[in-house]
Motif scaffolding. Structure first.
Motif, PDB file in Angstrom:
ATOM      1  N   PHE A   8      17.097 124.799  15.472  1.00 25.92           N
ATOM      2  CA  PHE A   8      16.151 123.451  15.964  1.00 25.92           C
ATOM      3  C   PHE A   8      16.975 122.818  17.140  1.00 25.92           C
ATOM      4  O   PHE A   8      18.345 122.889  17.223  1.00 25.92           O
ATOM      5  CB  PHE A   8      16.467 122.334  14.662  1.00 25.92           C
ATOM      6  CG  PHE A   8      15.737 123.148  13.392  1.00 25.92           C
ATOM      7  CD1 PHE A   8      14.290 122.841  13.086  1.00 25.92           C
ATOM      8  CD2 PHE A   8      16.451 123.822  12.672  1.00 25.92           C
ATOM      9  CE1 PHE A   8      13.719 123.507  12.280  1.00 25.92           C
ATOM     10  CE2 PHE A   8      15.676 124.166  11.532  1.00 25.92           C
ATOM     11  CZ  PHE A   8      14.543 124.112  11.174  1.00 25.92           C
ATOM     12  N   ASP A  13      15.543 117.131  12.980  1.00 29.94           N
ATOM     13  CA  ASP A  13      14.528 118.422  12.334  1.00 29.94           C
ATOM     14  C   ASP A  13      15.551 119.209  11.449  1.00 29.94           C
ATOM     15  O   ASP A  13      14.922 119.529  10.426  1.00 29.94           O
ATOM     16  CB  ASP A  13      13.951 119.090  13.697  1.00 29.94           C
ATOM     17  CG  ASP A  13      13.130 118.121  14.505  1.00 29.94           C
ATOM     18  OD1 ASP A  13      12.484 117.054  14.221  1.00 29.94           O
ATOM     19  OD2 ASP A  13      12.752 118.495  15.790  1.00 29.94           O
ATOM     20  N   ALA A  14      16.496 119.417  11.745  1.00 32.26           N
ATOM     21  CA  ALA A  14      17.028 120.425  11.078  1.00 32.26           C
ATOM     22  C   ALA A  14      17.551 119.847   9.556  1.00 32.26           C
ATOM     23  O   ALA A  14      17.392 120.318   8.620  1.00 32.26           O
ATOM     24  CB  ALA A  14      18.373 121.054  11.659  1.00 32.26           C
ATOM     25  N   ASN A 157       9.470 121.792  13.133  1.00 30.57           N
ATOM     26  CA  ASN A 157       9.729 122.046  14.449  1.00 30.57           C
ATOM     27  C   ASN A 157      10.957 122.932  14.947  1.00 30.57           C
ATOM     28  O   ASN A 157      11.937 122.770  16.004  1.00 30.57           O
ATOM     29  CB  ASN A 157      10.166 120.499  15.441  1.00 30.57           C
ATOM     30  CG  ASN A 157       8.978 119.479  15.296  1.00 30.57           C
ATOM     31  OD1 ASN A 157       8.015 119.883  15.549  1.00 30.57           O
ATOM     32  ND2 ASN A 157       9.397 118.289  15.053  1.00 30.57           N
ATOM     33  N   TRP A 158      10.804 123.984  14.343  1.00 29.82           N
ATOM     34  CA  TRP A 158      11.973 125.101  14.595  1.00 29.82           C
ATOM     35  C   TRP A 158      11.285 125.691  16.009  1.00 29.82           C
ATOM     36  O   TRP A 158      10.404 125.607  16.619  1.00 29.82           O
ATOM     37  CB  TRP A 158      11.642 126.204  13.517  1.00 29.82           C
ATOM     38  CG  TRP A 158      10.439 127.121  13.629  1.00 29.82           C
ATOM     39  CD1 TRP A 158       9.307 126.717  13.753  1.00 29.82           C
ATOM     40  CD2 TRP A 158      10.717 128.638  13.625  1.00 29.82           C
ATOM     41  NE1 TRP A 158       8.571 127.909  13.998  1.00 29.82           N
ATOM     42  CE2 TRP A 158       9.373 129.046  13.857  1.00 29.82           C
ATOM     43  CE3 TRP A 158      11.508 129.430  13.454  1.00 29.82           C
ATOM     44  CZ2 TRP A 158       8.830 130.183  13.818  1.00 29.82           C
ATOM     45  CZ3 TRP A 158      11.241 130.999  13.608  1.00 29.82           C
ATOM     46  CH2 TRP A 158       9.737 131.102  13.793  1.00 29.82           C
TER      47      TRP A 158
END
Length: 200
Positions: A8, A13-14, A157-158
């Motif tokens: 990420f 996100d992560a 969102n990777w």
């Protein structure tokens, strides 16, 4: 059990992916997060700089909402620099680095990932992604949960490792090199700008 991994560009996100994996039933002790901390977003309550060459263990606890994220600690990874990390991958990488002879520490983060089932090509992309300011989430999941776990990472969102490898290769990159200097905050800001989605 299978290992699923996501890189990420954004720590938020992560951490959302970690929380979603925990909510889906993946035990906290089967999840790891390693996040670049060059900007001191999580403080600098360790001797990470001093230990970058020798491989620091996981240090002081920094805040989190619950589960795995409450156990984040500061450590240093050669070539990556200061990171916040928690979980089995971080512990494996720290142990490998601490036991490595000088010049052989690349086995730390790369070896920890490949020994858990991540392809070597992807492991190099993931390690470079963390070096350039990203966050890595890795989870050991039961076979039945693999599709859901992979979907969670993608929804969060990777970074597509194949696309990122191409982008890095276009800049002359070939593989993660732990002898290079870690990225500083300004370099990381420029790097994030390359991949920022329009409107963000």
């Amino acid at each position: 059990m299978k290992t699923v991994t996501g890189l990420f560009d954004d720590y938020t996100d992560a951490s959302s992916a970690v929380s979603a994996l925990e909510s889906a039933g993946v035990p906290s002790n089967d999840i790891s997060i390693v996040s670049n901390n060059a900007d001191n977003r999580h403080g600098d309550h360790s001797n990470a700089g001093e230990d970058a060459g020798t491989g620091a263990g996981i240090g002081a606890v920094v805040g989190g909402a619950g589960g795995l994220l409450t156990g984040l600690g500061l450590m240093a990874i050669p070539g990556v620099g200061p990171v916040v990390a928690a979980g089995w991958l971080a512990a494996t990488a720290a142990g490998a680095v601490a036991g490595a002879v000088a010049g052989g520490a690349a086995g730390g983060i790369i070896g920890a990932m490949t020994s858990s089932g991540v392809s070597e090509a992807d492991a190099h992309v993931y390690a470079e992604g963390v070096r350039r300011g990203g966050s890595l989430v890795t989870a050991k999941v039961d076979d039945a949960l693999v599709p859901e776990a992979e979907a969670i990472l993608k929804r969060s969102n990777w970074v597509d490792p194949a696309q990122r490898r191409v982008a890095y290769n276009e800049q002359g990159w070939t593989k993660f090199d732990d002898t290079l200097d870690p990225y500083g905050p300004e370099q990381i800001k420029q790097e994030r700008g390359r991949y920022r989605r329009p409107g963000l």
